[in-house]
Design a protein around this motif. Structure first.
Motif, mmCIF file in Angstrom:
data_model
loop_
_atom_site.group_PDB
_atom_site.id
_atom_site.type_symbol
_atom_site.label_atom_id
_atom_site.label_comp_id
_atom_site.label_asym_id
_atom_site.label_seq_id
_atom_site.Cartn_x
_atom_site.Cartn_y
_atom_site.Cartn_z
ATOM 1 N N ALA A 355 0.833 -1.210 0.000
ATOM 2 C CA ALA A 355 0.000 0.000 0.000
ATOM 3 C C ALA A 355 0.867 1.259 0.000
ATOM 4 C CB ALA A 355 -0.925 -0.002 1.223
ATOM 5 N N LYS A 356 1.951 1.242 0.783
ATOM 6 C CA LYS A 356 2.862 2.387 0.794
ATOM 7 C C LYS A 356 3.491 2.583 -0.586
ATOM 8 C CE LYS A 356 2.871 3.556 5.271
ATOM 9 N NZ LYS A 356 1.905 2.600 5.798
ATOM 10 N N ALA A 357 3.795 1.482 -1.272
ATOM 11 C CA ALA A 357 4.358 1.591 -2.625
ATOM 12 C C ALA A 357 3.367 2.252 -3.574
ATOM 13 C CB ALA A 357 4.748 0.210 -3.133
ATOM 14 N N VAL A 358 2.088 1.902 -3.450
ATOM 15 C CA VAL A 358 1.053 2.536 -4.293
ATOM 16 C C VAL A 358 1.029 4.043 -4.040
ATOM 17 C CG1 VAL A 358 -1.436 2.720 -4.662
ATOM 18 C CG2 VAL A 358 -0.368 0.467 -4.456
ATOM 19 N N ILE A 359 1.113 4.439 -2.768
ATOM 20 C CA ILE A 359 1.087 5.862 -2.429
ATOM 21 C C ILE A 359 2.303 6.578 -3.003
ATOM 22 C CG2 ILE A 359 1.243 7.472 -0.490
ATOM 23 C CD1 ILE A 359 -0.427 5.504 1.142
ATOM 24 N N CYS A 360 3.482 5.961 -2.868
ATOM 25 C CA CYS A 360 4.707 6.592 -3.392
ATOM 26 C C CYS A 360 4.628 6.780 -4.898
ATOM 27 C CB CYS A 360 5.921 5.742 -3.033
ATOM 28 S SG CYS A 360 6.297 5.691 -1.276
ATOM 29 N N HIS A 361 4.226 5.722 -5.621
ATOM 30 C CA HIS A 361 4.141 5.816 -7.083
ATOM 31 C C HIS A 361 3.068 6.823 -7.508
ATOM 32 C CE1 HIS A 361 7.018 2.753 -8.274
ATOM 33 N NE2 HIS A 361 6.532 1.931 -7.347
ATOM 34 N N ALA A 362 1.977 6.900 -6.736
ATOM 35 C CA ALA A 362 0.925 7.874 -7.070
ATOM 36 C C ALA A 362 1.447 9.293 -6.940
ATOM 37 C CB ALA A 362 -0.287 7.656 -6.161
ATOM 38 N N HIS A 363 2.223 9.556 -5.887
ATOM 39 C CA HIS A 363 2.814 10.889 -5.737
ATOM 40 C C HIS A 363 3.773 11.200 -6.883
ATOM 41 C CE1 HIS A 363 1.537 12.673 -1.924
ATOM 42 N NE2 HIS A 363 1.444 11.444 -1.432
ATOM 43 N N LEU A 364 4.408 10.149 -7.422
ATOM 44 C CA LEU A 364 5.356 10.335 -8.531
ATOM 45 C C LEU A 364 4.671 10.261 -9.896
ATOM 46 C CD1 LEU A 364 8.299 8.200 -7.102
ATOM 47 C CD2 LEU A 364 8.092 10.689 -7.119
ATOM 48 N N GLY A 365 3.329 10.130 -9.900
ATOM 49 C CA GLY A 365 2.577 10.188 -11.152
ATOM 50 C C GLY A 365 2.355 8.861 -11.828
ATOM 51 N N ASP A 366 2.678 7.754 -11.197
ATOM 52 C CA ASP A 366 2.516 6.430 -11.802
ATOM 53 C C ASP A 366 1.356 5.712 -11.112
ATOM 54 O OD1 ASP A 366 2.697 3.969 -12.943
ATOM 55 O OD2 ASP A 366 4.696 3.482 -12.178
ATOM 56 N N MET A 367 0.238 5.510 -11.850
ATOM 57 C CA MET A 367 -0.950 4.896 -11.266
ATOM 58 C C MET A 367 -1.082 3.420 -11.607
ATOM 59 S SD MET A 367 -2.107 7.305 -9.521
ATOM 60 C CE MET A 367 -3.494 6.368 -8.921
ATOM 61 N N SER A 368 -0.125 2.869 -12.321
ATOM 62 C CA SER A 368 -0.231 1.456 -12.717
ATOM 63 C C SER A 368 -0.173 0.543 -11.493
ATOM 64 C CB SER A 368 0.893 1.100 -13.692
ATOM 65 O OG SER A 368 2.168 1.304 -13.089
#
Length: 710
Positions: A355-368
């Motif tokens: 879940a933390k990885a999803v949040i980090c990637h979302a902040h960096l613009g990657d929603m995959s």
């Protein structure tokens, strides 16, 4: 009270000032290599027996004294004796004592009590006991202690107590007698007396950690956190390496929200035992809670970087959360990838790290990664999983990824142990934000099934229904239920249909639909009550000064009084904010006393302002049309007296808030009521006002003469 008894009361504060100084510094680590160690001894048997009588409550008259006054006196005396400090030396904070000053003051306090601190240099210390210091080898003492112990084991407490008193007279500095007296009173259920005697035994034998630990347990059983902290600090001084004592001390600070001191104690444990993950995590959490994120990160990152295998997932999760809080998303991802490497590619990451990885990637613009999580992760119902999914959903909503946020909010229905409806509200709000208001309606209905008393959800849903031309459905939603009368008769909290905002929205729906009787019946009483309360509130003056009873109550935390205890002056543990408030109250009381200022008593206080049913009725311009519509409707229904009541009070209270146009509208309406009403006296002023505003209008003068003739 005799002079001797008063002196005894002052003596009873013996160790308190030193303990308070230690407590004020957060229970700092004691120096193991100190040159001197403290030993406490009674001067003679009379002092010891006087103390025993006080501990047993015989001299109850010598109870609570103003120990803060005594301490202030000692500080003043010490300040006068101290030489002038070097200009280059660090100036201490006001009211803070140096170690030497605290020790000197402590000696003075204890000398009157009979217990004196004897300093012994470790360098000159010889092996073995100095002859005659304890009387432990005295055959008479040994025999009496044996007899008392035998009586204690046989539960013959009345026979044991006088024997122990004799032991105190013969050997006043022998801790065994006090310890056994404390054990007797503990068995008798007299916890306060037991604590008194065990405290005496602990002071006479200050290096006995077992005694201090007993006192800690008894203080916690009594729910006396200040005494527990005092004993923990003493025990830590006796055994600086005992991690359990440090845990107890830190837990006490944590319980009272003093996170800074708790973090420092936990960090001391980490320095002694670097591999203690529990202490490391607790220290990081405490630093986080007091806003020192960098300290928390350093404490965890040093440990994680040194590990090559078996990384604690909860500790790593905390570190990543701290990076996210600092917006260091790349650093957080780096540690997540490291955890993946340590676990091996064949193992999945714990769900919280995914879940933390999803949040980090979302902040960096990657929603995959969010899409992969939604498709592949299957979660069971648990509070932890609920919190994890809610955290991801909130982050995606904050980032403007509303479609993904909706999917995660809907996952909560499958993982929550108890769905309180808040996730449905979030889904509905996301739909409203992206302009799909029709899709929001069913989710608001689902939310209301679980939170029917939520006013904002009910009003928002009614507005959506109105936009969909479902006015009747909106009216039903805001109307009281059929069994509302029976519910109102109970002692339950105020029901949602009594709320002023609900009544206002319901009244607007009735007015727009032309249901004038229902409109007036819904809103007239709340508006009249609001206007009357607002008028009464204007007469309530604000109290500029706090009364002294409030200040005394706040300042009480600086010195907690214990009438049942020999040991006075321990400060209860409070949060830093409460301590700051208490210090301000104490200074204000001293200032008032010095200036002979008149005391503010309870009877001098003005009554408190009441809360009206409709807040902001006249201060919010959006509510003004509703008031005018009510007055117009009342006039149309020939309810002239009620209409004039609302007009009169509104014009009087709304001098600064009503627009000139609204004021003119109300005055004109008042004139019309005077012209039509059977009794024109109450509206005569409005007719006169119309003539003054339009002196050349024939119709205005005709109305004026008609009302005057009546």
């Amino acid at each position: 009270m005799s002079d001797m008894e008063e002196e005894s009361c002052e003596r009873a504060s013996m160790e308190v000032e030193e303990a308070n100084d230690q407590e004020d510094h957060g229970g700092e680590e004691f120096d193991e290599d100190e040159d001197e160690e403290d030993v406490y001894e009674f001067g003679d048997a009379d002092d010891a027996m006087q103390c025993v009588e006080m501990a047993e409550g015989i001299s109850s008259a010598a109870g609570v004294q103003d120990y803060e006054v005594l301490a202030a006196r000692k500080r003043k005396a010490l300040a006068e004796e101290q030489p002038v400090r070097d200009a280059s030396s660090k100036k201490p904070r006001q009211d803070e004592l140096s170690e030497a000053e605290a020790a000197t003051m402590f000696d003075q306090l204890m000398e009157g009590f009979g217990l004196r601190r004897k300093r012994r240099s470790k360098e000159a210390k010889k092996k073995g006991r100095k002859k005659g210091t304890r009387n432990k080898g005295n055959p008479e003492v040994i025999k009496k202690l044996g007899d008392a112990t035998l009586f204690f084991t046989e539960n013959k407490f009345k026979e044991a107590i006088p024997i122990l008193h004799e032991v105190v007279r013969i050997a006043p500095n022998l801790p065994n007698s006090y310890h056994l007296l404390g054990s007797i009173y503990k068995e008798c259920g007299e916890l306060d007396k037991a604590i008194n005697f065990l405290m005496l035994a602990a002071y006479v034998s200050p290096k006995d950690v077992v005694l201090w630990k007993k006192l800690i347990d008894m203080a916690l059983k009594k729910e006396d956190a200040a005494l527990a902290r005092h004993c923990v600090l003493k025990a830590m001084r006796a055994d600086p390496e005992d991690a359990g004592l440090k845990f107890d001390c830190a837990n006490i600070y944590h319980a009272f929200r003093d996170y800074q001191k708790a973090a420092e104690i936990y960090e001391q444990i980490v320095k002694i035992y670097p591999s203690n993950i529990v202490a490391r995590k607790a220290a990081a959490q405490m630093y986080r809670d007091c806003g020192q994120i960098d300290k928390a990160v350093n404490l965890l990152e040093d440990y994680v970087n040194a590990q090559t295998m078996n990384i604690d997932s909860s500790l790593l999760d905390l570190l990543i959360s701290l990076f996210l809080r600092n917006n260091a998303h790349s650093e957080a991802l780096r540690h997540i990838e490291k955890a993946h490497l340590v676990l091996g590619s064949q193992h999945k990451l714990p769900v919280q790290l995914q879940a933390k990885a999803v949040i980090c990637h979302a902040h960096l613009g990657d929603m995959s990664h969010a899409e992969v999580f939604l498709q592949n992760v299957q979660l069971e119902r648990s509070k932890d999983n609920h919190d994890i999914i809610m955290g991801v959903a909130n982050t995606l909503e904050y980032l403007g990824q509303y479609e993904y946020a909706i999917k995660f909010y809907l996952m909560i229905e499958d993982v929550a142990l108890h769905n309180d409806g808040s996730s449905y509200v979030k889904v509905a709000q996301c739909y409203m934000t992206i302009g799909e208001k029709r899709k929001a309606i069913p989710y608001f209905y689902k939310a209301l099934q679980r939170m029917e008393d939520n006013i904002d959800v009910r009003i928002t849903l009614s507005s959506l229904l109105v936009n969909e031309d479902k006015i009747d459905e909106a009216i039903v939603l805001l109307s009281p239920p059929e069994n509302s009368k029976s519910l109102s008769a109970t002692d339950q909290p105020k029901c949602w249909w009594f709320d002023g905002k609900v009544k206002m929205h319901l009244a607007k729906l009735y007015y727009n639909k032309g249901m004038l009787e229902d409109f007036v019946g819904t809103i007239l009483i709340p508006i009249l009550e609001t206007l009357n309360i607002e008028h009464a509130n204007r007469k309530v003056r604000k109290t500029k000064k706090l009364p002294n009873n409030v200040l005394y109550e706040r300042a009480k935390v600086l010195t907690e009084q214990r009438p049942e205890s020999v040991f006075q002056g321990l400060r209860p543990i409070v949060s830093p904010a409460e301590l700051q408030k208490a210090n301000r109250a104490k200074k204000l009381l001293e200032k008032r006393a010095a200036s002979n200022e008149d005391m503010i008593k309870d009877g001098d206080l003005q009554r408190a302002k009441q809360i009206p049913p409709i807040s902001g009725l006249l201060t919010n311009a959006e509510n003004h049309p509703l008031v005018i519509h009510l007055c117009q409707t009342l006039a149309l229904l020939h309810r002239y007296w009620e209409a004039l009541q609302v007009i009169n009070r509104t014009l009087k209270l709304g001098t600064d808030t009503l627009s000139d146009e609204n004021k003119e509208e109300l005055r004109s309406l008042g004139a019309q009521i005077a012209y039509r009403a059977p009794d024109p006296r109450h509206g005569f002023n409005y007719v006169r006002n119309v003539v003054q505003q339009h002196p050349y209008s024939l119709s205005a003068w005709n109305s004026y003469y008609k009302v005057t003739s009546r």
